[in-house]
Design a protein around this motif. Sequence first.
Motif, PDB file in Angstrom:
ATOM      1  N   HIS A 142       0.822  -1.209   0.000  1.00  0.00           N
ATOM      2  CA  HIS A 142       0.000   0.000   0.000  1.00  0.00           C
ATOM      3  C   HIS A 142       0.856   1.258   0.000  1.00  0.00           C
ATOM      4  CE1 HIS A 142       1.050  -0.238   4.230  1.00  0.00           C
ATOM      5  NE2 HIS A 142       0.529   0.945   4.437  1.00  0.00           N
ATOM      6  N   LEU A 143       2.191   1.088   0.012  1.00  0.00           N
ATOM      7  CA  LEU A 143       3.114   2.215  -0.048  1.00  0.00           C
ATOM      8  C   LEU A 143       3.658   2.443  -1.450  1.00  0.00           C
ATOM      9  CD1 LEU A 143       5.170   1.360   3.166  1.00  0.00           C
ATOM     10  CD2 LEU A 143       3.204   2.873   3.001  1.00  0.00           C
ATOM     11  N   ASP A 144       3.197   1.651  -2.420  1.00  0.00           N
ATOM     12  CA  ASP A 144       3.738   1.759  -3.777  1.00  0.00           C
ATOM     13  C   ASP A 144       3.371   3.072  -4.455  1.00  0.00           C
ATOM     14  OD1 ASP A 144       4.915  -0.705  -3.519  1.00  0.00           O
ATOM     15  OD2 ASP A 144       3.281  -1.792  -4.507  1.00  0.00           O
ATOM     16  N   ASP A 145       2.256   3.683  -4.033  1.00  0.00           N
ATOM     17  CA  ASP A 145       1.836   4.926  -4.689  1.00  0.00           C
ATOM     18  C   ASP A 145       2.586   6.153  -4.177  1.00  0.00           C
ATOM     19  OD1 ASP A 145       0.737   4.723  -2.190  1.00  0.00           O
ATOM     20  OD2 ASP A 145      -1.182   5.633  -2.726  1.00  0.00           O
ATOM     21  N   LEU A 146       3.457   5.979  -3.181  1.00  0.00           N
ATOM     22  CA  LEU A 146       4.267   7.097  -2.699  1.00  0.00           C
ATOM     23  C   LEU A 146       5.411   7.347  -3.683  1.00  0.00           C
ATOM     24  CD1 LEU A 146       4.525   6.281   1.115  1.00  0.00           C
ATOM     25  CD2 LEU A 146       3.064   7.978   0.028  1.00  0.00           C
ATOM     26  N   PRO A 147       5.543   8.547  -4.231  1.00  0.00           N
ATOM     27  CA  PRO A 147       6.634   8.807  -5.187  1.00  0.00           C
ATOM     28  C   PRO A 147       7.981   8.801  -4.482  1.00  0.00           C
ATOM     29  CG  PRO A 147       5.426  10.818  -4.705  1.00  0.00           C
ATOM     30  CD  PRO A 147       4.662   9.710  -4.045  1.00  0.00           C
ATOM     31  N   PRO A 148       9.021   8.215  -5.094  1.00  0.00           N
ATOM     32  CA  PRO A 148      10.343   8.173  -4.430  1.00  0.00           C
ATOM     33  C   PRO A 148      10.987   9.539  -4.286  1.00  0.00           C
ATOM     34  CG  PRO A 148      10.472   7.272  -6.656  1.00  0.00           C
ATOM     35  CD  PRO A 148       9.013   7.481  -6.362  1.00  0.00           C
ATOM     36  N   THR A 149      10.574  10.529  -5.097  1.00  0.00           N
ATOM     37  CA  THR A 149      11.153  11.868  -4.986  1.00  0.00           C
ATOM     38  C   THR A 149      10.509  12.706  -3.886  1.00  0.00           C
ATOM     39  OG1 THR A 149       9.617  12.631  -6.687  1.00  0.00           O
ATOM     40  CG2 THR A 149      11.789  11.893  -7.423  1.00  0.00           C
ATOM     41  N   MET A 150       9.467  12.173  -3.265  1.00  0.00           N
ATOM     42  CA  MET A 150       8.787  12.905  -2.191  1.00  0.00           C
ATOM     43  C   MET A 150       9.687  12.994  -0.962  1.00  0.00           C
ATOM     44  SD  MET A 150       5.067  11.981  -0.579  1.00  0.00           S
ATOM     45  CE  MET A 150       4.257  13.050   0.591  1.00  0.00           C
ATOM     46  N   LEU A 151       9.729  14.188  -0.326  1.00  0.00           N
ATOM     47  CA  LEU A 151      10.584  14.391   0.840  1.00  0.00           C
ATOM     48  C   LEU A 151       9.979  13.736   2.076  1.00  0.00           C
ATOM     49  CD1 LEU A 151      11.537  18.128   0.332  1.00  0.00           C
ATOM     50  CD2 LEU A 151      12.983  16.141  -0.094  1.00  0.00           C
ATOM     51  N   LYS A 152      10.830  13.445   3.040  1.00  0.00           N
ATOM     52  CA  LYS A 152      10.369  12.868   4.293  1.00  0.00           C
ATOM     53  C   LYS A 152       9.526  13.880   5.059  1.00  0.00           C
ATOM     54  CE  LYS A 152      14.514   9.990   4.760  1.00  0.00           C
ATOM     55  NZ  LYS A 152      15.697   9.692   5.595  1.00  0.00           N
TER      56      LYS A 152
END
Length: 207
Positions: free
Chosen positions: A29-39
């Motif tokens: 369910h975390l696959d839709d988080l973009p990898p470029t998104m900041l913490k």
Amino acid sequence: FRQACSPFIQTARCYARPVRRRKKDIPSHLDDLPPTMLKKDYANVPIINSVDDVVKRLLSLEMASQKEKVKIKTQQLVEKVRRSPNDNGSSEVQVAILTAKIRTYEEHLQRHPKDKNNRRRMLMDIDRRKKLLAYLRRVRYDTFENTCKQLNIQYTLPPPYSRRITKRWLVKKAFCLKVFQEVRKMKAPERLKQRREWRARARAAKE
């Protein structure tokens, strides 16, 4: 120098080598988080746009741990159902937090099905979420429908209470009925006397 081994020994070594099973690609369910998104801790820092690309990559979700990704996912689910920007404890927010935890437990148990401790925690969270959803359905049905729709929850009604009929239960029920009937027979004259007194008082009040 290393001596060349015979073909027989080489074959034996290849046979004795443990076979590595390929891990199944389990959808998260975390696959839709973009990898470029900041913490979460660095998203609102003013100077984040002026730093180097390497630093941005280190502070993005590409280098983040599972725990940090779950925090961001939980925050996204909370933003979908919260009543106001300062709402942090309503039933909808609690359902969103529990939903993120339950989905994380489900993914973990697909990889480690023998983890009984986390399975127990997941079942406890599912039970808590069911109680909150039942409360919302009873008190605020429109909010309940919106919460299930936004969080993609399929709510099923609990089954009606059904008691397993046993021989002991039938005997006990028959005995209780018999006792109840005997008590009513014993109290019948007293009840008849009370009815006569009430009728006499009613007649006296009318006259």
